[in-house]
Design a protein around this motif. Structure first.
Motif, PDB file in Angstrom:
ATOM      1  N   LEU A 115       0.831  -1.203   0.000  1.00 50.27           N
ATOM      2  CA  LEU A 115       0.000   0.000   0.000  1.00 50.27           C
ATOM      3  C   LEU A 115       0.869   1.258   0.000  1.00 50.27           C
ATOM      4  CD1 LEU A 115      -2.794   1.284   0.129  1.00 50.27           C
ATOM      5  CD2 LEU A 115      -2.699   1.081   2.627  1.00 50.27           C
ATOM      6  N   ASN A 116       1.983   1.235   0.728  1.00 51.97           N
ATOM      7  CA  ASN A 116       2.907   2.367   0.703  1.00 51.97           C
ATOM      8  C   ASN A 116       3.442   2.611  -0.704  1.00 51.97           C
ATOM      9  OD1 ASN A 116       2.664   2.827   3.454  1.00 51.97           O
ATOM     10  ND2 ASN A 116       4.468   1.641   4.002  1.00 51.97           N
ATOM     11  N   SER A 117       3.758   1.537  -1.413  1.00 54.28           N
ATOM     12  CA  SER A 117       4.240   1.680  -2.789  1.00 54.28           C
ATOM     13  C   SER A 117       3.182   2.323  -3.671  1.00 54.28           C
ATOM     14  CB  SER A 117       4.641   0.314  -3.360  1.00 54.28           C
ATOM     15  OG  SER A 117       5.803  -0.188  -2.731  1.00 54.28           O
ATOM     16  N   VAL A 118       1.928   1.928  -3.479  1.00 53.72           N
ATOM     17  CA  VAL A 118       0.840   2.503  -4.276  1.00 53.72           C
ATOM     18  C   VAL A 118       0.702   4.000  -3.977  1.00 53.72           C
ATOM     19  CG1 VAL A 118      -1.648   2.469  -4.667  1.00 53.72           C
ATOM     20  CG2 VAL A 118      -0.399   0.321  -4.469  1.00 53.72           C
ATOM     21  N   ILE A 119       0.690   4.353  -2.701  1.00 54.25           N
ATOM     22  CA  ILE A 119       0.516   5.761  -2.321  1.00 54.25           C
ATOM     23  C   ILE A 119       1.673   6.609  -2.833  1.00 54.25           C
ATOM     24  CG2 ILE A 119       0.395   7.352  -0.367  1.00 54.25           C
ATOM     25  CD1 ILE A 119      -1.017   5.124   1.208  1.00 54.25           C
ATOM     26  N   ILE A 120       2.886   6.163  -2.591  1.00 58.14           N
ATOM     27  CA  ILE A 120       4.061   6.950  -2.953  1.00 58.14           C
ATOM     28  C   ILE A 120       4.269   6.960  -4.466  1.00 58.14           C
ATOM     29  CG2 ILE A 120       6.576   7.063  -2.765  1.00 58.14           C
ATOM     30  CD1 ILE A 120       6.243   5.951   0.096  1.00 58.14           C
ATOM     31  N   GLY A 121       4.130   5.800  -5.108  1.00 54.44           N
ATOM     32  CA  GLY A 121       4.360   5.727  -6.545  1.00 54.44           C
ATOM     33  C   GLY A 121       3.367   6.549  -7.346  1.00 54.44           C
ATOM     34  N   PHE A 122       2.075   6.323  -7.104  1.00 56.66           N
ATOM     35  CA  PHE A 122       1.065   7.042  -7.860  1.00 56.66           C
ATOM     36  C   PHE A 122       0.956   8.497  -7.403  1.00 56.66           C
ATOM     37  CE2 PHE A 122      -0.179   2.706  -8.801  1.00 56.66           C
ATOM     38  CZ  PHE A 122      -0.597   2.783 -10.121  1.00 56.66           C
ATOM     39  N   GLY A 123       1.200   8.758  -6.119  1.00 55.90           N
ATOM     40  CA  GLY A 123       1.159  10.143  -5.642  1.00 55.90           C
ATOM     41  C   GLY A 123       2.247  10.987  -6.264  1.00 55.90           C
ATOM     42  N   SER A 124       3.474  10.470  -6.317  1.00 54.23           N
ATOM     43  CA  SER A 124       4.564  11.220  -6.932  1.00 54.23           C
ATOM     44  C   SER A 124       4.366  11.370  -8.426  1.00 54.23           C
ATOM     45  CB  SER A 124       5.901  10.531  -6.650  1.00 54.23           C
ATOM     46  OG  SER A 124       5.953   9.250  -7.246  1.00 54.23           O
ATOM     47  N   THR A 125       3.801  10.358  -9.067  1.00 53.98           N
ATOM     48  CA  THR A 125       3.541  10.446 -10.515  1.00 53.98           C
ATOM     49  C   THR A 125       2.508  11.522 -10.813  1.00 53.98           C
ATOM     50  OG1 THR A 125       4.074   8.097 -10.818  1.00 53.98           O
ATOM     51  CG2 THR A 125       2.764   9.167 -12.540  1.00 53.98           C
ATOM     52  N   TYR A 165      10.671  11.636  -4.932  1.00 54.54           N
ATOM     53  CA  TYR A 165      10.497  11.018  -6.253  1.00 54.54           C
ATOM     54  C   TYR A 165       9.989  12.032  -7.277  1.00 54.54           C
ATOM     55  CZ  TYR A 165      11.152   6.467  -4.016  1.00 54.54           C
ATOM     56  OH  TYR A 165      11.668   5.384  -3.340  1.00 54.54           O
ATOM     57  N   THR A 166       9.176  12.984  -6.825  1.00 57.09           N
ATOM     58  CA  THR A 166       8.727  14.036  -7.736  1.00 57.09           C
ATOM     59  C   THR A 166       9.905  14.878  -8.208  1.00 57.09           C
ATOM     60  OG1 THR A 166       6.567  14.144  -6.642  1.00 57.09           O
ATOM     61  CG2 THR A 166       7.214  16.036  -7.982  1.00 57.09           C
ATOM     62  N   ALA A 167      10.791  15.234  -7.284  1.00 53.04           N
ATOM     63  CA  ALA A 167      11.956  16.038  -7.644  1.00 53.04           C
ATOM     64  C   ALA A 167      12.866  15.296  -8.621  1.00 53.04           C
ATOM     65  CB  ALA A 167      12.735  16.415  -6.386  1.00 53.04           C
ATOM     66  N   VAL A 168      13.035  13.993  -8.416  1.00 54.19           N
ATOM     67  CA  VAL A 168      13.906  13.215  -9.297  1.00 54.19           C
ATOM     68  C   VAL A 168      13.288  13.072 -10.684  1.00 54.19           C
ATOM     69  CG1 VAL A 168      14.948  10.955  -9.660  1.00 54.19           C
ATOM     70  CG2 VAL A 168      14.963  11.976  -7.380  1.00 54.19           C
ATOM     71  N   ASN A 169      11.971  12.866 -10.755  1.00 53.71           N
ATOM     72  CA  ASN A 169      11.301  12.617 -12.033  1.00 53.71           C
ATOM     73  C   ASN A 169      10.918  13.886 -12.779  1.00 53.71           C
ATOM     74  OD1 ASN A 169      11.260   9.807 -12.310  1.00 53.71           O
ATOM     75  ND2 ASN A 169       9.513   9.608 -10.936  1.00 53.71           N
ATOM     76  N   LEU A 170      10.960  15.027 -12.108  1.00 54.36           N
ATOM     77  CA  LEU A 170      10.444  16.248 -12.719  1.00 54.36           C
ATOM     78  C   LEU A 170      11.229  16.645 -13.966  1.00 54.36           C
ATOM     79  CD1 LEU A 170       8.191  18.250 -12.292  1.00 54.36           C
ATOM     80  CD2 LEU A 170       9.724  19.656 -10.917  1.00 54.36           C
TER      81      LEU A 170
END
Length: 312
Positions: free
Chosen positions: A108-118, A182-187
Motif C-alpha cells: 500500500l505504501n508503494s501505491v501511495i508513494i508511486g502514484f502520488g509522486s507520478t 520522487y517528484t523532484a527526481v522525475n520532474l
C-alpha cells in the motif's frame, strides 16, 4: 530525383519475425521463472538441477501474507484442526499462523508513494513544459539544461545529503517525504518529454481559442491538455516505473511507516531461513499494478512514441 520504396522480401519478414519472437522469449523467461517459483514448495525452489515440472502450491503466497511460528506436535494437537485452507498449508509445515505479515502495508505504501509522486510530477511537469514551450522565459536554454543536469548524477550520489536534510526537516520515513523526493527526481524527465509533445501542438489552436474569448488558462486546460494527453500518459508510465521500482532511497530513508515493497521483499524470512517462494510471490504481485497501468495506457504509449512523426 525520385525515390522508390521496395517491399521487404518474404525471407526478410520471416527473419524479422523470428528475431522478435526470440527476443520476446528471452525477455519473458526470467519473469515466467519468478511467477513459477511463487507456486513452488521451498524444497523445489532451491533444488539443483532446477525443477521445471512440479506440483503447484500456494504455500509461498500464504507465507507472504502471514507470520508463522514453529509449533511442536503437542501444540498442533492442542490447537485443534485447521479452520481454513491456509491454516492447513501452515500445519503441513509444522507451523501455526500468528497473524498477518506487513507485506500488505508495504505494498500500500508503494501505491501511495508511486502514484502520488507520478500525479504530482505530471501536474508540475505539464505546467512547466507549457511555460517553456509557449512563453519567452529568460535564460530558457540554461534553465532547461540545469533541469536536465539533475538526471546526470546517479541518485545514490546525493543520498547522504538528502538523508541529512530529511532528518532535519522531519521527513524521514514519511509518505510526504518520499513523494516529494520522487517528484523532484522525475520532474526533469517529465519537463523535457512533455515540452517535446507540447512543441508539436500547433499554436493556432490556442490563438483561435483566445480569439473566441478564452483566457490563457482556459485555452491551456481545454485545448492543449486534450491534445497533449498522449504525451502525458506516456510520461506518466516512465515516471511511475522509476518511483515504483526505486530501491536505494527507499532503503536509506524508510524503515517502518513509509517503507515500500522493494526493500521489504528481499528480506522476507521464513521459519527455516530465506523463503524464496514467498519472495517470488511478493515480486509477482508487485509487478501487477505497473503492468495494469501500462496496459490501460498502451494506446497512448504507442501514439506517444510516434507523436510528431508527421509535422504540421
Amino acid at each position: 530525383m525520385s525515390f522508390s520504396v521496395t517491399e521487404p522480401s518474404n525471407g526478410t519478414k520471416w527473419f524479422a519475425g523470428i528475431a522478435v519472437i526470440a527476443y520476446a522469449v528471452m525477455t519473458l523467461i526470467p519473469l515466467l521463472w519468478i511467477i513459477a517459483t511463487g507456486f513452488k514448495s521451498p524444497t523445489d525452489s532451491i533444488a539443483y538441477p532446477p525443477v521445471v515440472v512440479f506440483e503447484p502450491t500456494l504455500e509461498g503466497y500464504v507465507n507472504l501474507f502471514t507470520d508463522r511460528t514453529r509449533a511442536t506436535a503437542q501444540m498442533l494437537e492442542e490447537a485443534g484442526p485447521p479452520q481454513t485452507w491456509y491454516d492447513e498449508i501452515a500445519r503441513e509445515r509444522g507451523t501455526v499462523i500468528s497473524g498477518p505479515s506487513r507485506y500488505g502495508e508495504r505494498f500500500l505504501n508503494s501505491v501511495i508513494i508511486g502514484f502520488g509522486s507520478t500525479l504530482l510530477c505530471m501536474v508540475l511537469g505539464t505546467m512547466a513544459a507549457y511555460a517553456f514551450s509557449r512563453f519567452k522565459v529568460p535564460l530558457k536554454d540554461d534553465l532547461l539544461f540545469f533541469i536536465l543536469s539533475t538526471r546526470m548524477m546517479p541518485p545514490i550520489a546525493v543520498a547522504i545529503p538528502i538523508f541529512l536534510m530529511f532528518r532535519n526537516l522531519g521527513l524521514n520515513d514519511t509518505h510526504l517525504g518520499m513523494i516529494l523526493l520522487y517528484t523532484a527526481v522525475n520532474l526533469s524527465l517529465s519537463v523535457w518529454l512533455l515540452k517535446g509533445f507540447i512543441d508539436e501542438i500547433p499554436t493556432e489552436y490556442e490563438e483561435a481559442a483566445l480569439i473566441d474569448g478564452y483566457t490563457r488558462f482556459q485555452a491551456f486546460y481545454k485545448v492543449v491538455l486534450p491534445q497533449a494527453a498522449t504525451g502525458i500518459a506516456s510520461t506518466a508510465i516512465f515516471c511511475l516505473i522509476f518511483a515504483w521500482n526505486e530501491y536505494a532511497f527507499a532503503v536509506l530513508l524508510t524503515s517502518g511507516t513509509a517503507q515500500t515493497a522493494p526493500p521489504f521483499i528481499p528480506n522476507i524470512i521464513g521459519v527455516n531461513g530465506k523463503d524464496w517462494p514467498a519472495v517470488a510471490a511478493g515480486a509477482t504481485i508487485f509487478l501487477v499494478p505497473v503492468m495494469v497501468f501500462t496496459v490501460l495506457l498502451r494506446k497512448h504509449l504507442l501514439r506517444g512514441i510516434t507523436f510528431g512523426a508527421v509535422r504540421k
